[in-house]
Enzyme design. Structure first.
Site, PDB file in Angstrom:
ATOM      1  N   ASP A  88      70.707   9.191  93.125  1.00  0.00           N
ATOM      2  CA  ASP A  88      71.684   8.102  93.108  1.00  0.00           C
ATOM      3  C   ASP A  88      71.065   6.799  92.616  1.00  0.00           C
ATOM      4  OD1 ASP A  88      70.061   7.770  95.318  1.00  0.00           O
ATOM      5  OD2 ASP A  88      71.646   8.017  96.791  1.00  0.00           O
ATOM      6  N   ASP A 133      74.771   7.364 108.757  1.00  0.00           N
ATOM      7  CA  ASP A 133      76.145   7.843 108.936  1.00  0.00           C
ATOM      8  C   ASP A 133      76.298   9.306 108.498  1.00  0.00           C
ATOM      9  OD1 ASP A 133      75.873   7.618 106.203  1.00  0.00           O
ATOM     10  OD2 ASP A 133      77.394   6.050 105.962  1.00  0.00           O
ATOM     11  N   HIS A 144      75.276  10.538 105.578  1.00  0.00           N
ATOM     12  CA  HIS A 144      75.390  10.752 104.120  1.00  0.00           C
ATOM     13  C   HIS A 144      74.131  11.409 103.571  1.00  0.00           C
ATOM     14  CE1 HIS A 144      73.610   6.454 103.303  1.00  0.00           C
ATOM     15  NE2 HIS A 144      72.735   7.322 102.845  1.00  0.00           N
ATOM     16  N   GLU A 200      79.170   9.161 101.088  1.00  0.00           N
ATOM     17  CA  GLU A 200      79.491   8.547 102.372  1.00  0.00           C
ATOM     18  C   GLU A 200      80.533   9.379 103.123  1.00  0.00           C
ATOM     19  OE1 GLU A 200      77.618   6.401 103.414  1.00  0.00           O
ATOM     20  OE2 GLU A 200      77.523   4.530 102.293  1.00  0.00           O
TER      21      GLU A 200
END
Ligand code: GLP
Length: 260
Positions: free
Chosen positions: A67, A142, A144, A149
């Site tokens: 990413d 979280d 991810h 996400e």
């Protein structure tokens, strides 16, 4: 899913480096999927040492990073202080220390004018390279992976995403704060390989360290499989997926799951 628990972060880093080294020695022209974040830094240091001292050769290796933030990137050779791009991170932490060819490094270009096209072409480049042999990755607070996400579709491909507040807060503390970039000014969106893109990889290791990841590790791998916790989909993987934890990250797991 295979779970490996190691005593310390250092042991986890060596374990991950061993897996990468074994592949590079076995298949010198392999395709590696690489992550950013604080967790892989120990692995990168160890691989660079093995290159320097033990001749581990990256000259035929191709890499794809997971990413990149939107709006930053990608001049690998010209790092500058305020650039917290993943391209710069990779250059500083790994690429400049090994003998990989620059043309074999693939990172999504956060500066691309047409981001949708950039993402589409990235998928094509992965295909052209014959697919990714080994993906190393971490986990966000979280749940991810890459920047997929909560709420990301399990069949999502490489695309632009909005970052969650928790991810912005975490990554601000770890990276942007020290560069004196305000939270408002740091990127709030990113380009990321999709969940389906990552699931096509031939082998995945997810490396996770630290007490502050213990709850999400428990939820993601011993709770329901849900798009609200993207990493939970990895529960469905077979032996091609190894979860590599240090003791602290594994501390909330049922004992039976972590017995040696
Ligand atoms: C970023 C990256 C993720 C990475 C996460 C956790 O959000 N996009 O791929 O897993 O950071 O990083 P850390 O290793 O610092 O916990």
């Amino acid at each position: 899913m295979k779970i490996v628990v190691l005593d310390t972060y250092e042991a986890l880093s060596l374990y991950a480096a061993d897996i990468v080294e074994a592949l590079v020695r076995h298949k010198p022209s392999c395709v590696l999927g690489l992550p950013t974040g604080s967790t892989p830094i120990g692995m990168y240091k160890e691989l660079a040492r093995r290159h320097r001292e033990e001749g581990l050769d990256f000259s035929q290796v191709t890499t794809f990073n997971l990413d990149e933030y939107a709006g930053v990137g990608k001049d690998l050779s010209k790092p500058y202080a305020l650039d917290q791009s993943f391209a710069r991170f990779m250059w500083e932490e790994f690429f400049k220390h090994i003998n990989i060819k620059e043309e074999n490094i693939n990172i999504l270009n956060g500066l691309a004018k047409d981001r949708a096209k950039e993402c589409q072409e990235y998928e094509e480049e992965i295909q052209k390279a014959g697919g990714i042999d080994l993906q190393v990755m971490g986990i966000g607070g979280d749940g991810h992976f890459a920047f997929n996400e909560p709420g990301s579709a399990f069949d999502s491909r490489t695309r632009e995403v909005q970052l969650d507040q928790q991810t912005i807060d975490d990554n601000y503390e770890k990276f942007y704060k020290q560069a004196r970039v305000s939270k408002e000014d740091m990127p709030h969106s990113a380009l990321t390989m999709g969940i389906a893109t990552v699931l096509e990889v031939r082998k995945i290791i997810q490396i996770i360290g630290g007490e502050n990841r213990a709850d999400i590790v428990h939820e993601a791998f011993f709770g329901p499989i849900t798009e609200q916790i993207p990493s939970s989909i990895l529960q469905e993987s077979g032996d091609e997926f190894t979860l590599v934890l240090d003791k602290a990250a594994a501390s909330r797991l049922p004992q039976a799951a972590t017995a040696k």
